[in-house]
Design a protein around this motif. Sequence first.
Motif, PDB file in Angstrom:
ATOM      1  N   GLN A  74       2.779   1.832 -33.868  1.00  0.00           N
ATOM      2  CA  GLN A  74       3.910   2.660 -34.290  1.00  0.00           C
ATOM      3  C   GLN A  74       4.764   3.127 -33.113  1.00  0.00           C
ATOM      4  OE1 GLN A  74       1.327   5.466 -36.265  1.00  0.00           O
ATOM      5  NE2 GLN A  74       1.873   4.701 -38.299  1.00  0.00           N
ATOM      6  N   ASP A  75       4.435   2.674 -31.911  1.00  0.00           N
ATOM      7  CA  ASP A  75       5.141   3.146 -30.719  1.00  0.00           C
ATOM      8  C   ASP A  75       6.634   2.837 -30.768  1.00  0.00           C
ATOM      9  OD1 ASP A  75       2.685   3.974 -29.886  1.00  0.00           O
ATOM     10  OD2 ASP A  75       2.529   2.621 -28.164  1.00  0.00           O
ATOM     11  N   GLU A  76       6.994   1.669 -31.291  1.00  0.00           N
ATOM     12  CA  GLU A  76       8.409   1.289 -31.325  1.00  0.00           C
ATOM     13  C   GLU A  76       9.210   2.236 -32.216  1.00  0.00           C
ATOM     14  OE1 GLU A  76      11.169  -2.534 -32.614  1.00  0.00           O
ATOM     15  OE2 GLU A  76       9.093  -2.872 -31.964  1.00  0.00           O
ATOM     16  N   LEU A  77       8.631   2.615 -33.356  1.00  0.00           N
ATOM     17  CA  LEU A  77       9.311   3.552 -34.251  1.00  0.00           C
ATOM     18  C   LEU A  77       9.434   4.922 -33.596  1.00  0.00           C
ATOM     19  CD1 LEU A  77      10.550   4.256 -36.983  1.00  0.00           C
ATOM     20  CD2 LEU A  77       8.224   4.667 -37.852  1.00  0.00           C
ATOM     21  N   ILE A  78       8.392   5.355 -32.910  1.00  0.00           N
ATOM     22  CA  ILE A  78       8.447   6.628 -32.187  1.00  0.00           C
ATOM     23  C   ILE A  78       9.595   6.616 -31.184  1.00  0.00           C
ATOM     24  CG2 ILE A  78       7.233   8.070 -30.496  1.00  0.00           C
ATOM     25  CD1 ILE A  78       4.609   7.211 -31.868  1.00  0.00           C
ATOM     26  N   TRP A  79       9.698   5.534 -30.437  1.00  0.00           N
ATOM     27  CA  TRP A  79      10.762   5.437 -29.434  1.00  0.00           C
ATOM     28  C   TRP A  79      12.138   5.458 -30.088  1.00  0.00           C
ATOM     29  CZ3 TRP A  79      10.684   5.727 -24.225  1.00  0.00           C
ATOM     30  CH2 TRP A  79      11.863   5.404 -23.553  1.00  0.00           C
ATOM     31  N   ARG A  80      12.290   4.709 -31.178  1.00  0.00           N
ATOM     32  CA  ARG A  80      13.602   4.599 -31.818  1.00  0.00           C
ATOM     33  C   ARG A  80      14.077   5.941 -32.381  1.00  0.00           C
ATOM     34  NH1 ARG A  80      12.480   0.862 -35.174  1.00  0.00           N
ATOM     35  NH2 ARG A  80      12.526   1.943 -37.187  1.00  0.00           N
ATOM     36  N   THR A 138      -7.434  26.303 -19.254  1.00  0.00           N
ATOM     37  CA  THR A 138      -7.129  26.932 -20.540  1.00  0.00           C
ATOM     38  C   THR A 138      -7.213  28.450 -20.375  1.00  0.00           C
ATOM     39  OG1 THR A 138      -9.448  26.834 -21.259  1.00  0.00           O
ATOM     40  CG2 THR A 138      -8.016  24.999 -21.904  1.00  0.00           C
ATOM     41  N   PRO A 139      -6.491  29.215 -21.189  1.00  0.00           N
ATOM     42  CA  PRO A 139      -5.501  28.749 -22.149  1.00  0.00           C
ATOM     43  C   PRO A 139      -4.346  28.026 -21.449  1.00  0.00           C
ATOM     44  CG  PRO A 139      -6.061  31.061 -22.542  1.00  0.00           C
ATOM     45  CD  PRO A 139      -6.623  30.695 -21.211  1.00  0.00           C
ATOM     46  N   THR A 140      -3.821  27.017 -22.103  1.00  0.00           N
ATOM     47  CA  THR A 140      -2.760  26.194 -21.533  1.00  0.00           C
ATOM     48  C   THR A 140      -1.421  26.891 -21.737  1.00  0.00           C
ATOM     49  OG1 THR A 140      -4.042  24.215 -22.080  1.00  0.00           O
ATOM     50  CG2 THR A 140      -1.710  23.911 -21.554  1.00  0.00           C
ATOM     51  N   ASP A 141      -0.831  27.358 -20.646  1.00  0.00           N
ATOM     52  CA  ASP A 141       0.449  28.053 -20.752  1.00  0.00           C
ATOM     53  C   ASP A 141       1.601  27.114 -20.413  1.00  0.00           C
ATOM     54  OD1 ASP A 141       0.492  27.824 -17.972  1.00  0.00           O
ATOM     55  OD2 ASP A 141      -0.134  29.898 -17.641  1.00  0.00           O
ATOM     56  N   GLU A 142       2.810  27.655 -20.417  1.00  0.00           N
ATOM     57  CA  GLU A 142       4.009  26.837 -20.229  1.00  0.00           C
ATOM     58  C   GLU A 142       4.141  26.277 -18.816  1.00  0.00           C
ATOM     59  OE1 GLU A 142       4.714  29.620 -23.665  1.00  0.00           O
ATOM     60  OE2 GLU A 142       3.840  29.787 -21.653  1.00  0.00           O
ATOM     61  N   GLU A 143       3.365  26.800 -17.871  1.00  0.00           N
ATOM     62  CA  GLU A 143       3.431  26.315 -16.493  1.00  0.00           C
ATOM     63  C   GLU A 143       2.471  25.158 -16.232  1.00  0.00           C
ATOM     64  OE1 GLU A 143       5.812  27.492 -14.556  1.00  0.00           O
ATOM     65  OE2 GLU A 143       6.346  28.695 -16.310  1.00  0.00           O
ATOM     66  N   HIS A 144       1.658  24.812 -17.207  1.00  0.00           N
ATOM     67  CA  HIS A 144       0.699  23.721 -17.025  1.00  0.00           C
ATOM     68  C   HIS A 144       1.440  22.411 -16.760  1.00  0.00           C
ATOM     69  CE1 HIS A 144      -2.426  20.768 -17.864  1.00  0.00           C
ATOM     70  NE2 HIS A 144      -3.318  21.744 -17.812  1.00  0.00           N
ATOM     71  N   PRO A 145       0.934  21.569 -15.865  1.00  0.00           N
ATOM     72  CA  PRO A 145       1.573  20.264 -15.638  1.00  0.00           C
ATOM     73  C   PRO A 145       1.720  19.478 -16.944  1.00  0.00           C
ATOM     74  CG  PRO A 145      -0.086  20.674 -13.959  1.00  0.00           C
ATOM     75  CD  PRO A 145      -0.216  21.778 -14.966  1.00  0.00           C
ATOM     76  N   LEU A 146       2.834  18.777 -17.051  1.00  0.00           N
ATOM     77  CA  LEU A 146       3.122  17.993 -18.249  1.00  0.00           C
ATOM     78  C   LEU A 146       2.602  16.574 -18.037  1.00  0.00           C
ATOM     79  CD1 LEU A 146       6.727  19.297 -18.966  1.00  0.00           C
ATOM     80  CD2 LEU A 146       4.530  20.210 -19.743  1.00  0.00           C
ATOM     81  N   GLU A 147       1.565  16.228 -18.770  1.00  0.00           N
ATOM     82  CA  GLU A 147       0.895  14.935 -18.602  1.00  0.00           C
ATOM     83  C   GLU A 147       0.523  14.379 -19.973  1.00  0.00           C
ATOM     84  OE1 GLU A 147      -2.384  16.237 -16.258  1.00  0.00           O
ATOM     85  OE2 GLU A 147      -1.310  16.082 -14.352  1.00  0.00           O
ATOM     86  N   PRO A 148       1.516  13.957 -20.763  1.00  0.00           N
ATOM     87  CA  PRO A 148       1.206  13.466 -22.110  1.00  0.00           C
ATOM     88  C   PRO A 148       0.340  12.216 -22.069  1.00  0.00           C
ATOM     89  CG  PRO A 148       3.494  12.995 -21.522  1.00  0.00           C
ATOM     90  CD  PRO A 148       2.954  13.891 -20.457  1.00  0.00           C
ATOM     91  N   THR A 149      -0.533  12.093 -23.061  1.00  0.00           N
ATOM     92  CA  THR A 149      -1.447  10.951 -23.128  1.00  0.00           C
ATOM     93  C   THR A 149      -1.181  10.074 -24.347  1.00  0.00           C
ATOM     94  OG1 THR A 149      -3.082  12.282 -24.332  1.00  0.00           O
ATOM     95  CG2 THR A 149      -3.266  12.225 -21.924  1.00  0.00           C
ATOM     96  N   THR A 150      -0.157  10.413 -25.148  1.00  0.00           N
ATOM     97  CA  THR A 150       0.184   9.624 -26.328  1.00  0.00           C
ATOM     98  C   THR A 150       1.664   9.257 -26.279  1.00  0.00           C
ATOM     99  OG1 THR A 150       0.792  11.569 -27.655  1.00  0.00           O
ATOM    100  CG2 THR A 150      -1.528  10.870 -27.708  1.00  0.00           C
ATOM    101  N   ALA A 151       2.025   8.207 -27.014  1.00  0.00           N
ATOM    102  CA  ALA A 151       3.438   7.822 -27.093  1.00  0.00           C
ATOM    103  C   ALA A 151       4.267   8.948 -27.694  1.00  0.00           C
ATOM    104  CB  ALA A 151       3.583   6.544 -27.912  1.00  0.00           C
ATOM    105  N   TYR A 152       3.696   9.634 -28.675  1.00  0.00           N
ATOM    106  CA  TYR A 152       4.405  10.762 -29.278  1.00  0.00           C
ATOM    107  C   TYR A 152       4.660  11.850 -28.233  1.00  0.00           C
ATOM    108  CZ  TYR A 152       5.289  14.916 -32.092  1.00  0.00           C
ATOM    109  OH  TYR A 152       5.828  16.070 -32.605  1.00  0.00           O
ATOM    110  N   GLY A 153       3.640  12.184 -27.443  1.00  0.00           N
ATOM    111  CA  GLY A 153       3.811  13.188 -26.404  1.00  0.00           C
ATOM    112  C   GLY A 153       4.849  12.785 -25.375  1.00  0.00           C
ATOM    113  N   ILE A 154       4.846  11.515 -24.993  1.00  0.00           N
ATOM    114  CA  ILE A 154       5.845  11.020 -24.044  1.00  0.00           C
ATOM    115  C   ILE A 154       7.245  11.155 -24.630  1.00  0.00           C
ATOM    116  CG2 ILE A 154       6.693   8.941 -22.880  1.00  0.00           C
ATOM    117  CD1 ILE A 154       3.722   8.065 -22.679  1.00  0.00           C
ATOM    118  N   SER A 155       7.386  10.833 -25.919  1.00  0.00           N
ATOM    119  CA  SER A 155       8.708  10.928 -26.554  1.00  0.00           C
ATOM    120  C   SER A 155       9.210  12.366 -26.564  1.00  0.00           C
ATOM    121  CB  SER A 155       8.653  10.371 -27.983  1.00  0.00           C
ATOM    122  OG  SER A 155       8.033  11.266 -28.897  1.00  0.00           O
TER     123      SER A 155
END
Length: 341
Positions: A87-93, A133-150
């Motif tokens: 489903q990655d292509e649909l996520i990107w689109r 944790t708790p994960t606050d807004e200053e936590h490094p952004l490191e998405p592990t899913t295509a959805y997170g990357i999008s």
Amino acid sequence: MMANDRSRVLITGITGRIGSHLTSELLARDVAVRGLVIPNDPLRSEVDPSVEVVEGSLDDAVALDVAVANVSHIVHLAAVILYQPHQDELIWRVNVEGTRNLMRAIQQRPPSPLRLLFASSDQVYPGPFPQYTPTDEEHPLEPTTAYGISKLIGEELTRHTARVVPNCRFTIVRFCHNQTWQEILDPHGFFAERQFYVKGRLAWLLDSGRTDSVTTESIRRLRAVDADDNPLLLSLTDTGEPLVLEMMDTRDIAAGLVPALFRPEAEDNVYNFAPDSTVSFTEVVPYMGRALDKRWVEVKLPGAPARSNLSGAKAMRDLGVRARYSVFNMIDEASRTGHHR
């Protein structure tokens, strides 16, 4: 930018789980609402008659130009939430190209003050494996899913638009896992099906097409407990650890978006939306079983323990965002009204 009698809010994804509740929140405050609705949306008939509807999608440049014209606020909720590799292509689109198209329309409209709110996700953080944790807004952004990357790309597109468009201020809100009470017990619901029901989890893994050892072994163990009555699933790791995460009612998300949209302290700011405590599925699944008078099975599945603990303290402090409904309230409401068939 505060709400006033000249405020007009465009909501993309207005017929969705959060957009529909946000519409009600805004109309209750006499704020004019415009909604971008995709052609042939089966939920269009549920949009309040006082909402100005623009028909079109995020790849329709003409519709986007009409939608963004003469509005004071834009809430970009429209997205697809998908996690399967195919489903990655649909996520990107939708999530990336669609967001870029919307931002292009904003950049091309005649200059006027604008507040732009982008709906992001806790998936921009490293999933269940944060550095702290708790994960606050200053936590490094490191998405592990295509959805997170999008969603991370969407955040950057939002920031860029606010930089290049005069008098445009942005707010980014990262949602924790959220549910409607109508879907939380639904054996065919997007989240409930694969998290809370044996047949749903099994079908989801089979549909993934993955052939790694963890997926293969998970399928084998789930098949061993599969039955015609489709029991509830309490999945544990091999060491007996359950899934632990935050769950927030979409009504609370929508209520929190109002101050995020209008309060000056939210301008050019980023917020996590999350309740002040997590919940373990060792509590949730048995509670569901009692509410439904349905059996559940414990299944140990291979893989690392999934634990999420997103901090919503900043949103609570600045905006007064609070969770009025617990997951148990949602289960009670769904059970009482029969939303589990």
